[in-house]
Design a protein around this motif. Sequence first.
Motif, PDB file in Angstrom:
ATOM      1  N   UNK A 198       0.891  -1.054   0.099  1.00  0.00           N
ATOM      2  CA  UNK A 198       0.088  -0.085   0.129  1.00  0.00           C
ATOM      3  C   UNK A 198       0.621   1.324  -0.214  1.00  0.00           C
ATOM      4  N   UNK A 199       1.958   1.395   0.679  1.00  0.00           N
ATOM      5  CA  UNK A 199       2.828   2.339   0.874  1.00  0.00           C
ATOM      6  C   UNK A 199       3.563   2.530  -0.531  1.00  0.00           C
ATOM      7  N   UNK A 200       3.970   1.127  -1.151  1.00  0.00           N
ATOM      8  CA  UNK A 200       4.700   1.569  -2.550  1.00  0.00           C
ATOM      9  C   UNK A 200       3.428   2.088  -3.656  1.00  0.00           C
ATOM     10  N   UNK A 201       2.440   1.764  -3.287  1.00  0.00           N
ATOM     11  CA  UNK A 201       1.154   2.449  -4.279  1.00  0.00           C
ATOM     12  C   UNK A 201       1.080   4.034  -4.113  1.00  0.00           C
ATOM     13  N   UNK A 202       1.353   4.337  -3.016  1.00  0.00           N
ATOM     14  CA  UNK A 202       1.167   5.848  -2.702  1.00  0.00           C
ATOM     15  C   UNK A 202       2.498   6.542  -3.069  1.00  0.00           C
ATOM     16  N   UNK A 203       3.535   5.940  -3.315  1.00  0.00           N
ATOM     17  CA  UNK A 203       4.912   6.242  -3.961  1.00  0.00           C
ATOM     18  C   UNK A 203       4.866   6.445  -5.469  1.00  0.00           C
ATOM     19  N   UNK A 204       4.401   5.191  -5.772  1.00  0.00           N
ATOM     20  CA  UNK A 204       4.141   5.086  -7.198  1.00  0.00           C
ATOM     21  C   UNK A 204       3.093   5.911  -8.331  1.00  0.00           C
ATOM     22  N   UNK A 205       1.948   6.017  -7.221  1.00  0.00           N
ATOM     23  CA  UNK A 205       0.958   6.752  -8.272  1.00  0.00           C
ATOM     24  C   UNK A 205       1.327   8.121  -8.335  1.00  0.00           C
ATOM     25  N   UNK A 206       1.817   9.075  -7.822  1.00  0.00           N
ATOM     26  CA  UNK A 206       2.441  10.242  -8.218  1.00  0.00           C
ATOM     27  C   UNK A 206       3.475  10.211  -9.446  1.00  0.00           C
ATOM     28  N   UNK A 207       4.119   9.099  -9.198  1.00  0.00           N
ATOM     29  CA  UNK A 207       5.211   9.103 -10.301  1.00  0.00           C
ATOM     30  C   UNK A 207       4.457   8.632 -11.650  1.00  0.00           C
ATOM     31  N   UNK A 208       3.525   7.764 -11.774  1.00  0.00           N
ATOM     32  CA  UNK A 208       2.906   7.642 -12.794  1.00  0.00           C
ATOM     33  C   UNK A 208       2.330   9.145 -13.302  1.00  0.00           C
TER      34      UNK A 208
END
Length: 103
Positions: free
Chosen positions: A36-46
């Motif tokens: 879940x934490x990685x999703x929070x990191x990846x979303x703004x990168x996308x």
Amino acid sequence: MTPTAKLTDDTLLRRYATNIAYVAQQPPATDLAAFASQLDTAAPRYEEAGINGHEDLETASLHLDEALRATGTDRDVFLRRADSLLRPLVSDMTQEYRLAAGD
């Protein structure tokens, strides 16, 4: 997967952790909280790369946070909601991200 098959943390991690870890620039998550934490990191990168769908990743992360606090049928519902958002997006989004990054 049949409608009655149980969706587990491991199933979600197996399906999506490697792609999300690539974008988050971290080792693949080994538990739901880290994922879940990685999703929070990846979303703004996308989003920064101009890739559509990042909002659904943020919503999936919220569902996973809820799943971590829930039990029984409620937990299953949150895991399925997250999976239904991630399934149609993660592979294609990550492929597009890799192309944008020149990988």
